[in-house]
Design a protein around this motif. Structure first.
Motif, PDB file in Angstrom:
ATOM      1  N   ASP A 139       0.840  -1.175  -0.252  1.00  0.00           N
ATOM      2  CA  ASP A 139       0.022   0.041   0.044  1.00  0.00           C
ATOM      3  C   ASP A 139       0.674   1.343   0.057  1.00  0.00           C
ATOM      4  OD1 ASP A 139      -2.074  -1.572   0.121  1.00  0.00           O
ATOM      5  OD2 ASP A 139      -2.689  -1.283   2.204  1.00  0.00           O
ATOM      6  N   LEU A 140       2.027   1.454  -0.939  1.00  0.00           N
ATOM      7  CA  LEU A 140       2.767   2.313  -0.985  1.00  0.00           C
ATOM      8  C   LEU A 140       2.003   3.496  -1.978  1.00  0.00           C
ATOM      9  CD1 LEU A 140       6.225   0.768  -1.108  1.00  0.00           C
ATOM     10  CD2 LEU A 140       5.018   1.889   0.911  1.00  0.00           C
ATOM     11  N   GLU A 141       1.702   4.534  -1.293  1.00  0.00           N
ATOM     12  CA  GLU A 141       0.930   5.585  -2.225  1.00  0.00           C
ATOM     13  C   GLU A 141       1.161   6.996  -1.557  1.00  0.00           C
ATOM     14  OE1 GLU A 141      -3.483   5.093  -1.602  1.00  0.00           O
ATOM     15  OE2 GLU A 141      -3.444   3.176  -2.744  1.00  0.00           O
ATOM     16  N   GLU A 142       1.562   7.741  -2.677  1.00  0.00           N
ATOM     17  CA  GLU A 142       1.983   9.220  -2.352  1.00  0.00           C
ATOM     18  C   GLU A 142       0.860   9.694  -1.351  1.00  0.00           C
ATOM     19  OE1 GLU A 142       4.710  10.420  -3.091  1.00  0.00           O
ATOM     20  OE2 GLU A 142       5.371   8.969  -4.285  1.00  0.00           O
ATOM     21  N   SER A 143       1.548  10.314  -0.308  1.00  0.00           N
ATOM     22  CA  SER A 143       0.817  11.073   0.710  1.00  0.00           C
ATOM     23  C   SER A 143       1.596  12.000   1.545  1.00  0.00           C
ATOM     24  CB  SER A 143       0.135  10.027   1.902  1.00  0.00           C
ATOM     25  OG  SER A 143      -0.584  10.556   2.845  1.00  0.00           O
ATOM     26  N   ASN A 144       0.988  13.040   2.050  1.00  0.00           N
ATOM     27  CA  ASN A 144       1.401  13.912   2.686  1.00  0.00           C
ATOM     28  C   ASN A 144       1.689  13.700   4.309  1.00  0.00           C
ATOM     29  OD1 ASN A 144       2.218  15.748   0.834  1.00  0.00           O
ATOM     30  ND2 ASN A 144       0.033  16.664   1.025  1.00  0.00           N
ATOM     31  N   ASN A 145       1.084  12.572   4.745  1.00  0.00           N
ATOM     32  CA  ASN A 145       0.831  12.195   5.928  1.00  0.00           C
ATOM     33  C   ASN A 145       0.512  10.655   6.061  1.00  0.00           C
ATOM     34  OD1 ASN A 145       1.067  12.134   8.895  1.00  0.00           O
ATOM     35  ND2 ASN A 145      -1.351  13.004   8.888  1.00  0.00           N
ATOM     36  N   VAL A 146       1.699   9.817   6.040  1.00  0.00           N
ATOM     37  CA  VAL A 146       1.953   8.444   6.032  1.00  0.00           C
ATOM     38  C   VAL A 146       2.028   7.935   7.445  1.00  0.00           C
ATOM     39  CG1 VAL A 146       2.763   6.039   5.322  1.00  0.00           C
ATOM     40  CG2 VAL A 146       2.712   8.071   3.792  1.00  0.00           C
ATOM     41  N   LEU A 147       1.017   7.494   8.279  1.00  0.00           N
ATOM     42  CA  LEU A 147       1.156   7.182   9.706  1.00  0.00           C
ATOM     43  C   LEU A 147       1.355   5.679   9.929  1.00  0.00           C
ATOM     44  CD1 LEU A 147      -2.151   9.006  10.961  1.00  0.00           C
ATOM     45  CD2 LEU A 147       0.288   9.807  11.098  1.00  0.00           C
ATOM     46  N   SER A 148       1.012   4.629   8.950  1.00  0.00           N
ATOM     47  CA  SER A 148       1.429   3.286   9.238  1.00  0.00           C
ATOM     48  C   SER A 148       1.272   2.639   7.812  1.00  0.00           C
ATOM     49  CB  SER A 148       0.589   2.700  10.222  1.00  0.00           C
ATOM     50  OG  SER A 148      -0.889   2.515   9.705  1.00  0.00           O
ATOM     51  N   LEU A 149       1.893   1.321   7.765  1.00  0.00           N
ATOM     52  CA  LEU A 149       1.803   0.824   6.657  1.00  0.00           C
ATOM     53  C   LEU A 149       1.699  -0.810   6.897  1.00  0.00           C
ATOM     54  CD1 LEU A 149       4.899   2.170   4.368  1.00  0.00           C
ATOM     55  CD2 LEU A 149       2.395   2.478   3.809  1.00  0.00           C
ATOM     56  N   PRO A 150       0.903  -1.374   6.068  1.00  0.00           N
ATOM     57  CA  PRO A 150       0.818  -2.855   6.353  1.00  0.00           C
ATOM     58  C   PRO A 150       2.366  -3.601   5.826  1.00  0.00           C
ATOM     59  CG  PRO A 150      -0.223  -2.261   4.218  1.00  0.00           C
ATOM     60  CD  PRO A 150       0.392  -1.018   4.845  1.00  0.00           C
ATOM     61  N   ALA A 151       2.738  -4.281   6.874  1.00  0.00           N
ATOM     62  CA  ALA A 151       4.060  -4.966   6.848  1.00  0.00           C
ATOM     63  C   ALA A 151       3.627  -6.637   6.677  1.00  0.00           C
ATOM     64  CB  ALA A 151       5.157  -4.692   7.814  1.00  0.00           C
ATOM     65  N   VAL A 152       4.454  -7.244   5.915  1.00  0.00           N
ATOM     66  CA  VAL A 152       4.390  -8.795   5.705  1.00  0.00           C
ATOM     67  C   VAL A 152       5.584  -9.283   5.675  1.00  0.00           C
ATOM     68  CG1 VAL A 152       2.103  -8.459   4.329  1.00  0.00           C
ATOM     69  CG2 VAL A 152       4.359  -8.507   3.021  1.00  0.00           C
ATOM     70  N   PRO A 153       5.688 -10.579   5.802  1.00  0.00           N
ATOM     71  CA  PRO A 153       7.155 -11.346   5.665  1.00  0.00           C
ATOM     72  C   PRO A 153       7.517 -11.249   4.384  1.00  0.00           C
ATOM     73  CG  PRO A 153       5.475 -12.551   7.054  1.00  0.00           C
ATOM     74  CD  PRO A 153       4.834 -11.525   6.385  1.00  0.00           C
ATOM     75  N   CYS A 154       8.764 -11.227   4.033  1.00  0.00           N
ATOM     76  CA  CYS A 154       9.291 -10.829   2.804  1.00  0.00           C
ATOM     77  C   CYS A 154       9.170 -12.194   1.844  1.00  0.00           C
ATOM     78  CB  CYS A 154      10.825 -10.385   2.839  1.00  0.00           C
ATOM     79  SG  CYS A 154      11.008  -8.715   3.650  1.00  0.00           S
ATOM     80  N   ALA A 155       8.900 -13.142   2.558  1.00  0.00           N
ATOM     81  CA  ALA A 155       8.512 -14.393   1.635  1.00  0.00           C
ATOM     82  C   ALA A 155       7.152 -14.279   0.860  1.00  0.00           C
ATOM     83  CB  ALA A 155       8.482 -15.776   2.411  1.00  0.00           C
ATOM     84  N   GLN A 156       6.229 -13.311   1.447  1.00  0.00           N
ATOM     85  CA  GLN A 156       4.921 -13.197   0.845  1.00  0.00           C
ATOM     86  C   GLN A 156       5.133 -11.899  -0.289  1.00  0.00           C
ATOM     87  OE1 GLN A 156       2.035 -12.615   3.883  1.00  0.00           O
ATOM     88  NE2 GLN A 156       2.733 -14.305   4.984  1.00  0.00           N
ATOM     89  N   PRO A 157       4.268 -11.696  -1.040  1.00  0.00           N
ATOM     90  CA  PRO A 157       4.204 -10.706  -2.171  1.00  0.00           C
ATOM     91  C   PRO A 157       4.092  -9.150  -1.314  1.00  0.00           C
ATOM     92  CG  PRO A 157       2.606 -12.451  -2.669  1.00  0.00           C
ATOM     93  CD  PRO A 157       3.066 -12.805  -1.440  1.00  0.00           C
ATOM     94  N   HIS A 158       5.099  -8.694  -1.933  1.00  0.00           N
ATOM     95  CA  HIS A 158       5.019  -7.012  -1.270  1.00  0.00           C
ATOM     96  C   HIS A 158       5.372  -6.325  -2.404  1.00  0.00           C
ATOM     97  CE1 HIS A 158       8.936  -9.066  -0.807  1.00  0.00           C
ATOM     98  NE2 HIS A 158       9.456  -7.892  -1.095  1.00  0.00           N
ATOM     99  N   GLU A 159       4.931  -4.920  -2.238  1.00  0.00           N
ATOM    100  CA  GLU A 159       5.363  -3.918  -2.937  1.00  0.00           C
ATOM    101  C   GLU A 159       6.923  -3.247  -3.102  1.00  0.00           C
ATOM    102  OE1 GLU A 159       2.528  -0.841  -2.787  1.00  0.00           O
ATOM    103  OE2 GLU A 159       0.895  -2.222  -3.306  1.00  0.00           O
ATOM    104  N   GLY A 160       7.197  -3.033  -1.611  1.00  0.00           N
ATOM    105  CA  GLY A 160       8.668  -2.509  -1.296  1.00  0.00           C
ATOM    106  C   GLY A 160       9.097  -3.127  -0.128  1.00  0.00           C
ATOM    107  N   GLU A 161      10.678  -2.703   0.169  1.00  0.00           N
ATOM    108  CA  GLU A 161      11.352  -3.376   0.983  1.00  0.00           C
ATOM    109  C   GLU A 161      12.027  -2.138   1.574  1.00  0.00           C
ATOM    110  OE1 GLU A 161      15.057  -6.495   2.070  1.00  0.00           O
ATOM    111  OE2 GLU A 161      13.783  -6.557   0.145  1.00  0.00           O
ATOM    112  N   VAL A 162      12.035  -1.739   3.102  1.00  0.00           N
ATOM    113  CA  VAL A 162      12.772  -0.688   3.814  1.00  0.00           C
ATOM    114  C   VAL A 162      14.113  -1.100   3.766  1.00  0.00           C
ATOM    115  CG1 VAL A 162      12.903   0.368   5.914  1.00  0.00           C
ATOM    116  CG2 VAL A 162      10.700  -0.330   5.214  1.00  0.00           C
ATOM    117  N   PHE A 163      14.872  -0.408   3.260  1.00  0.00           N
ATOM    118  CA  PHE A 163      16.287  -0.803   3.437  1.00  0.00           C
ATOM    119  C   PHE A 163      17.485   0.199   4.038  1.00  0.00           C
ATOM    120  CE2 PHE A 163      16.058   1.941  -0.377  1.00  0.00           C
ATOM    121  CZ  PHE A 163      17.057   2.982  -0.215  1.00  0.00           C
TER     122      PHE A 163
END
Length: 239
Positions: A139-163
């Motif tokens: 759920d990575l969408e452009e926003s001026n106020n991102v309070l939280s994001l849904p995290a999943v194990p990286c073995a599951q499909p995901h849009e991005g990875e925090v590095f």
């Protein structure tokens, strides 16, 4: 020689009698004025009761409870009005407290779970300020106020990875352009150390950076997220 009045007559002239048919008394009493009792001013509304209601409406739970209790105590010994206002403030404070408790329970129940090493093992919501390198998110969408994001194990499909996650220096707000420039550069500088075998240019960069309001509150944190432009991916950038 003194002259005596005839028998049956008085020396004083008689009070004239009312004419026939007139029932009014010849003796007119003095008017009687009835004095009203002094007016006692109505008791005023207790200020603490009003404050309790206002704070109860806007969510100032702690002060609303304190002011409401103070108002009820004062009204036991002083002729104040506003008992209903104080009670309403206390009730509204209870509603706010109950709602906050429900939100906390929901947040805990819906939050992601981590193992002792900090890796996400069960998907759920993660506060933006609690994201860590290695977290995979959606759920990575452009926003001026991102309070939280849904995290999943990286073995599951995901849009991005925090590095990477770091804080910008400085006390005064340098401007949004400067903050974004420093955030982008900092993310690029840290990508290779996180994923040395990955090509930075093949990913899109999603950056969470502080707004001016957050900066003035002391939040200078930057979070760097790499996105695969081809779509959701499985596995970590670190291989």
């Amino acid at each position: 020689m003194a002259q005596l009045d005839p028998p049956g007559q008085s020396a004083l002239a008689p009070y004239p009698s009312a004419p026939p048919g007139d029932e009014r008394s010849p003796y007119q009493p003095y008017p009687h004025y009835q004095h009203d009792p002094p007016v006692t001013p109505a008791p005023g509304v207790n200020g603490f009761a009003v404050a309790s209601l206002v704070l109860g409406v806007i969510g100032g739970v702690l002060l609303s409870v304190i002011f409401g209790v103070v108002a009820l105590v004062q009204m036991r010994t002083r002729p104040y009005r506003g008992k209903g206002l104080a009670i309403a403030g206390l009730v509204l404070s209870g509603v706010w407290a109950l709602g906050l408790a429900v939100l906390i329970v929901v947040a805990i129940a819906s939050g992601a779970e981590r193992d002792p090493s900090g890796e996400v093992t069960d998907g759920g919501s993660v506060s933006a300020r609690q994201l860590r390198p290695g977290d995979c998110v959606n759920d990575l969408e452009e926003s001026n106020n991102v309070l939280s994001l849904p995290a999943v194990p990286c073995a599951q499909p995901h849009e991005g990875e925090v590095f990477a996650a770091f804080a910008l220096s400085g006390r005064e707000w340098p401007g949004e352009g400067h903050v974004l420039e420093k955030a982008d550069q900092g993310c690029q500088d840290r990508f290779e150390s996180y994923a040395p075998r990955a090509d930075f240019d093949s990913f899109e960069l999603f950056v969470l950076y502080p707004t001016q309001r957050a900066w003035t509150r002391g939040d200078h944190d930057v979070t760097c997220i790499a996105i695969d432009p081809a779509g959701k991916s499985i596995g970590s950038l670190r291989g």
